[in-house]
Write a protein that holds these residues in place. Structure first.
Motif: not given
Length: 233
Positions: A134-142, A196-208, A224-227
């Motif tokens: 998440y840190r190194v991904l650009k805003p809007g990045g995938q 589901l656990e991985l999806k939840s972890m991604m959501r909790q760390n800011g991915y949408i 697949i998630g987005y910043k």
């Protein structure tokens, strides 16, 4: 031996046979899963793309088909990277780098797309890795994660465990002389997060806008998630 050292030793030892064994033990399903996943990825001219745990470079090569994008493949194993270097020698828009996916040597907001195929389960701290991506991904990045997964169906899961736990190490020993190394692949898969656990972890760390695509009766999955565009670091 620390987990990180064990993983590095394992992949250094199987690097020469990795591609061949991957085709055999997955019945070439890994190629089908990656091709299906690639339909969700749109590499554009000028994009900066990071393929983490790139191994021998198969996915890195596919991502580099857009010659006007810059693709970086990063892996912990120097021997896997040596194989990748031979395969990518004539591809000018690929750069290979040895490094730790949980401590990336890049500035914040550096990449438009980050992929990791069959590598997250080998990292010692899944959440730290997801945070670092998440840190190194650009805003809007995938972010695109392709990983083996434990099937939800009890009968299929039973057969999955028999195959991964018994048959696959036997094949690894018979074909590549690496039974103990392929036992690790079962260990890392069996203890890995559920879909589901991985999806939840991604959501909790800011991915949408997180999307989950199961493959082959749930034996693998793409997440697949987005910043967010408005993300502030």
């Amino acid at each position: 031996m620390q987990t990180e050292n064990r993983i590095q030793t394992i992949f250094n030892s199987i690097s020469d046979d990795y591609d061949h064994m991957n085709d055999i033990i997955s019945f070439n399903q890994h190629t089908i899963w990656r091709n299906r996943t690639n339909k969700e990825i749109f590499v554009k001219p000028g994009h900066q793309v990071l393929d983490l745990c790139c191994g021998t470079g198969d996915w890195t090569i596919q991502l580099a088909e857009n010659k006007e994008a810059d693709i970086t493949g990063l892996d912990f194993s120097e021997n896997m990277l040596k194989v990748a270097a031979k395969k990518t020698a004539d591809i000018k828009n690929i750069t290979l780098l040895q490094g730790d996916a949980t401590e990336l040597p890049y500035e914040d907001n550096s990449f438009d797309i980050i992929t990791i195929g069959f590598g997250l389960r080998n990292l010692p701290d899944y959440e730290k890795a997801v945070e670092e991506f998440y840190r190194v991904l650009k805003p809007g990045g995938q972010l695109v994660i392709l990983e083996t997964s434990n099937p939800e169906n009890g009968l299929i899961n039973y057969g999955f465990n028999i195959y991964f736990g018994k048959i696959m190490p036997y094949l690894g020993q018979m074909i590549a002389g690496s039974g103990q190394e392929y036992t690790w692949l079962y260990e890392s898969t069996s203890k890995f997060l559920s879909k589901l656990e991985l999806k939840s972890m991604m959501r909790q760390n800011g991915y949408i806008n997180i999307k989950v695509i199961p493959h082959t009766f749930g034996t693998a999955a793409t997440h697949i998630g987005y910043k967010p565009l408005e993300a502030a670091m």
